[in-house]
Design a protein around this motif. Structure first.
Motif, mmCIF file in Angstrom:
data_model
loop_
_atom_site.group_PDB
_atom_site.id
_atom_site.type_symbol
_atom_site.label_atom_id
_atom_site.label_comp_id
_atom_site.label_asym_id
_atom_site.label_seq_id
_atom_site.Cartn_x
_atom_site.Cartn_y
_atom_site.Cartn_z
ATOM 1 N N UNK A 53 -12.922 26.170 67.129
ATOM 2 C CA UNK A 53 -13.119 25.338 68.321
ATOM 3 C C UNK A 53 -12.290 25.918 69.466
ATOM 4 N N UNK A 54 -11.048 26.288 69.160
ATOM 5 C CA UNK A 54 -10.152 26.846 70.167
ATOM 6 C C UNK A 54 -10.613 28.219 70.636
ATOM 7 N N UNK A 55 -10.899 29.122 69.705
ATOM 8 C CA UNK A 55 -11.222 30.504 70.095
ATOM 9 C C UNK A 55 -12.538 30.595 70.852
ATOM 10 N N UNK A 56 -13.531 29.814 70.455
ATOM 11 C CA UNK A 56 -14.813 29.869 71.153
ATOM 12 C C UNK A 56 -14.671 29.383 72.590
ATOM 13 N N UNK A 57 -13.891 28.316 72.781
ATOM 14 C CA UNK A 57 -13.689 27.803 74.135
ATOM 15 C C UNK A 57 -12.883 28.787 74.976
ATOM 16 N N UNK A 58 -11.875 29.416 74.369
ATOM 17 C CA UNK A 58 -11.039 30.373 75.096
ATOM 18 C C UNK A 58 -11.838 31.615 75.473
ATOM 19 N N UNK A 59 -12.700 32.046 74.588
ATOM 20 C CA UNK A 59 -13.521 33.227 74.870
ATOM 21 C C UNK A 59 -14.462 32.955 76.037
#
Length: 292
Positions: free
Chosen positions: A19-25
């Motif tokens: 959830x975090x990495x996809x949003x950050x990307x």
């Protein structure tokens, strides 16, 4: 950017990380890679993260297992959960759920206790490894009711649930994220949750605390950096976590799986992690769990 997850892909910790990495990307247009390094209740991945460069390009998703319980159930760790990490922010909190094989006749917690007492040493339970948050509640209950049970460690919640559904183990105190869907599908039976109060996701499932007051062995997941990462970077990432984990769609998604979004600041998370270590030091001692 690499985010180390100390458990296998597809698990609860992995879900929060993605959830975090996809949003950050999407926000920064930079690749955020999740690296799953499972083993020894999450301590293998934690050790790797502790040794990572202190440049902010390697982060770690820690849990109650890696940062509050492990220091008291392992004689030797490749890291110091306080000294070697800079807490950034919590992601979420959630309870574990006691689920049993359909071969076990118990349908309530009192019936389960009676059955375990009548079959000392005959029941086995699965966990993600020694010191994992789904290992500790089983040991505590075993001691509270005076009924020994055999611990069978696995690498992931997926493996635990497969073994339980397949009849290879009798019970598990696993994350509600994995346990509740199986219970709803009828492949296992939900008996109780390990949080202080009932979960809004499964309101008809009682809390163990209704039988044993003050019983509260949930779990949490949060983002850490190796100690020494510049504070400006830590603060920026914490602000990103707060924005992501405050989004209505993320909050709703977590609620569906029994988790509560709980982003906070680096200082608040640091104080929380230290208080959790103190709490689990007492819990592990009272459960008479010998360090391995």
């Amino acid at each position: 950017m690499t985010v180390i997850v100390p458990f296998t892909a597809g698990g609860t910790t992995d879900l929060f990380a993605r959830i975090f990495t996809q949003a950050m990307q999407q926000k920064y247009g930079t690749a955020f890679v999740v690296e799953n390094r499972a083993g020894a209740g999450g301590t293998v991945g934690a050790g790797a993260a502790a040794r990572a460069p202190k440049d902010g390009y390697t982060l770690f998703v820690g849990t109650a297992s890696t940062h509050a319980i492990a220091p008291y159930v392992y004689k030797q760790l490749a890291y110091d959960s306080d000294r070697d990490f800079q807490p950034i922010s919590l992601f979420a909190t959630l309870p574990n759920m006691l689920v049993v094989s359909n071969s076990i006749p118990a349908r309530t917690f009192s019936e389960f206790v009676a059955y375990a007492k009548a079959n000392p040493g005959k029941l086995n339970y699965g966990s993600s490894g020694i010191g994992a948050s789904n290992h500790i509640p089983a040991e505590i209950i075993s001691n509270l009711i005076g009924a020994p049970m055999t611990h069978i460690p696995f690498r992931s919640s997926n493996e635990i649930m497969n073994a339980l559904v397949g009849g290879h183990i009798h019970l598990a105190f696993d994350n509600i994220t994995f346990a509740w869907p199986q219970a709803q599908g009828g492949t296992v039976r939900a008996i109780a949750v390990t949080s202080k109060e009932r979960s809004p996701t499964a309101p008809d499932v009682p809390a163990i605390a209704e039988t044993f007051p003050d019983f509260d062995i949930g779990t949490w997941h949060g983002l850490f950096a190796p100690a020494g990462v510049p504070r400006a970077i830590v603060d920026q990432i914490a602000a990103d976590v707060k924005e992501i984990y405050s989004r209505p769609d993320v909050v709703a998604k977590l609620k569906e799986i029994g988790a509560v979004a709980a982003p906070n600041t680096p200082d608040v998370f640091t104080a929380f992690a230290r208080s959790e270590r103190e709490r689990y030091q007492r819990i592990v001692r009272e459960a008479r769990i010998e360090p391995q």
